[in-house]
Scaffold this motif. Structure first.
Motif, mmCIF file in Angstrom:
data_model
loop_
_atom_site.group_PDB
_atom_site.id
_atom_site.type_symbol
_atom_site.label_atom_id
_atom_site.label_comp_id
_atom_site.label_asym_id
_atom_site.label_seq_id
_atom_site.Cartn_x
_atom_site.Cartn_y
_atom_site.Cartn_z
ATOM 1 N N GLU A 86 1.659 -1.374 4.778
ATOM 2 C CA GLU A 86 2.459 -0.183 4.524
ATOM 3 C C GLU A 86 2.551 0.076 3.028
ATOM 4 O OE1 GLU A 86 4.144 -1.523 8.512
ATOM 5 O OE2 GLU A 86 3.983 -2.616 6.659
ATOM 6 N N ASP A 87 2.566 1.355 2.694
ATOM 7 C CA ASP A 87 2.797 1.687 1.288
ATOM 8 C C ASP A 87 4.301 1.660 1.020
ATOM 9 O OD1 ASP A 87 3.896 4.118 2.192
ATOM 10 O OD2 ASP A 87 2.067 5.246 1.777
ATOM 11 N N GLU A 88 4.697 1.865 -0.220
ATOM 12 C CA GLU A 88 6.108 1.771 -0.615
ATOM 13 C C GLU A 88 6.995 2.702 0.203
ATOM 14 O OE1 GLU A 88 9.440 0.349 -2.692
ATOM 15 O OE2 GLU A 88 7.434 -0.443 -2.421
ATOM 16 N N GLU A 89 6.531 3.908 0.424
ATOM 17 C CA GLU A 89 7.311 4.881 1.198
ATOM 18 C C GLU A 89 7.542 4.382 2.624
ATOM 19 O OE1 GLU A 89 6.642 9.396 2.789
ATOM 20 O OE2 GLU A 89 6.032 8.971 0.719
ATOM 21 N N ASP A 90 6.502 3.810 3.232
ATOM 22 C CA ASP A 90 6.636 3.282 4.588
ATOM 23 C C ASP A 90 7.596 2.097 4.642
ATOM 24 O OD1 ASP A 90 4.973 5.119 5.822
ATOM 25 O OD2 ASP A 90 3.186 3.874 5.603
ATOM 26 N N VAL A 91 7.534 1.209 3.657
ATOM 27 C CA VAL A 91 8.437 0.057 3.621
ATOM 28 C C VAL A 91 9.882 0.535 3.551
ATOM 29 C CG1 VAL A 91 9.200 -1.919 2.234
ATOM 30 C CG2 VAL A 91 6.758 -1.566 2.652
#
Length: 150
Positions: A86-91
């Motif tokens: 996951e990218d930062e936004e997903d995390v």
């Protein structure tokens, strides 16, 4: 397996017990095999989100619900980041979702298992399943057969 889709592109509910969209994909639990297993007296375990669990409890009132809880939000965040998927936004989105789901567990679930050590969590779940199998309310058919001959 493929399912018929509604006009808006979502799976039709009569074939699924619950479904959720993650990204561009839909994931769901087909109703037919679950009903078959239940009619055969099997224990059915579903790994679903809180919305799906809510739907299942409405359809199957004697459902036993177990909320799998992270040991802490810090550990959950570390686990999400260590996946690397996951990218930062997903995390950050997943952490917000987790907080909302954890808030719901105290009012909507029968049991909570803390997933600190995997084997301990598995053992706890097995203990819950075993205890639920031995509840008097789940043994009424068996008990009525025993008392027929008394």
């Amino acid at each position: 397996s493929d399912f018929d889709l509604s006009a808006d592109g979502t799976p039709k509910n009569e074939e699924l017990l619950e479904f959720a969209r993650y990204g561009i994909n839909y994931y769901g639990t087909p109703k037919a095999p679950v009903d078959k297993w239940l009619s055969e007296g099997e224990t059915v375990i579903l790994k679903i989100d809180v919305e799906g669990a809510d739907n299942i409890r409405k359809m199957y009132p004697d459902t036993v619900s177990i909320f799998i809880m992270p040991p802490s939000m810090q550990i959950l965040e570390k686990r999400l980041r260590n996946r690397g998927s996951e990218d930062e936004e997903d995390v950050l989105r997943r952490l917000k979702i987790a907080v909302r789901e954890i808030e719901r567990c105290k009012d909507e679930y029968d049991y909570v298992v803390i997933n600190d050590d995997l084997q301990d969590a598995v053992d706890d779940i097995k203990t819950i399943i075993n205890a639920e199998r031995h509840k008097v309310s789940r043994s009424s058919i068996f008990l009525s057969e025993v008392f027929k001959n008394v």
